[in-house]
Design a protein around this motif. Structure first.
Motif, PDB file in Angstrom:
ATOM      1  N   LYS A  50       0.842  -1.201   0.000  1.00  0.00           N
ATOM      2  CA  LYS A  50       0.000   0.000   0.000  1.00  0.00           C
ATOM      3  C   LYS A  50       0.880   1.255   0.000  1.00  0.00           C
ATOM      4  O   LYS A  50       0.579   2.226  -0.688  1.00  0.00           O
ATOM      5  N   ASP A  51       1.989   1.213   0.721  1.00  0.00           N
ATOM      6  CA  ASP A  51       2.923   2.336   0.744  1.00  0.00           C
ATOM      7  C   ASP A  51       3.535   2.541  -0.646  1.00  0.00           C
ATOM      8  O   ASP A  51       3.629   3.673  -1.131  1.00  0.00           O
ATOM      9  N   ALA A  54       0.859   4.033  -2.978  1.00  0.00           N
ATOM     10  CA  ALA A  54       0.683   5.465  -2.733  1.00  0.00           C
ATOM     11  C   ALA A  54       1.815   6.254  -3.383  1.00  0.00           C
ATOM     12  O   ALA A  54       1.594   7.322  -3.970  1.00  0.00           O
ATOM     13  N   THR A  58       1.729   9.060  -7.029  1.00  0.00           N
ATOM     14  CA  THR A  58       2.202  10.444  -7.117  1.00  0.00           C
ATOM     15  C   THR A  58       2.915  10.732  -8.439  1.00  0.00           C
ATOM     16  O   THR A  58       3.104  11.892  -8.789  1.00  0.00           O
TER      17      THR A  58
END
Length: 163
Positions: A50-51, A54, A58
């Motif tokens: 999940k990190d 994310a 970007t």
């Protein structure tokens, strides 16, 4: 009433048109349970992925409108080595030796259905502790994200500039 309906319809159509023109980055993880060095526990692995998701999300801000970057992550080897602890969260120790971050990925950069660039890259940063990073020390993925930033700036940005 009719004028209001037309105004709303025009706004919706403009929004849909602008969304179609936005840049987009998608990421998929192929067999993450078999990755070299991602936490084995389901919750910790999910948190790590999940990190990364994310972070990848970007990258769309660095692409021109209308471009799509598709990334398939095939393997991850995080910086450092994981040492299990009893009754608590595992601890990751980074010595700066043969424990540098690595990642294997495939990517395709497209615009209007046309492939601009694609590749199968093995990323690594052997000098991860000597390299300057733009991420806070509290970010557990700072070395991996910096490695991905370097890859993106070398592999994707030059092609974007050639448009």
């Amino acid at each position: 009433m009719r004028l209001m309906t037309r105004t709303v319809l025009a706004a919706v159509l403009a929004l849909l048109a602008s969304r179609a023109a936005l840049a987009e980055v998608t990421v998929t993880y192929t067999k993450p349970e078999d990755y070299t060095d991602v936490p084995r526990g389901g919750y910790d692995r999910e948190r790590t992925l999940k990190d990364f998701s994310a972070y990848f999300a970007t990258l769309d801000k660095k692409l021109p409108p209308g471009q799509t970057l598709k990334i398939e992550v095939l393997d991850i080897d995080l910086a450092g080595r994981l040492y299990p602890r009893r009754g608590g969260e595992d601890i990751r120790i980074m010595t700066g030796g043969a424990d540098w971050p690595r990642m294997h990925l495939r990517y395709t950069l497209e615009e209007n259905g046309q492939v601009l660039r694609s590749g199968d890259d093995n990323l690594s940063n052997m000098n991860y502790q000597q390299s300057r990073t733009t991420y806070f020390d509290s970010d557990p993925m700072r070395y991996e994200k910096q490695m991905l930033d370097d890859w993106f700036n070398k592999a994707i940005v030059p092609k974007v500039a050639q448009r």
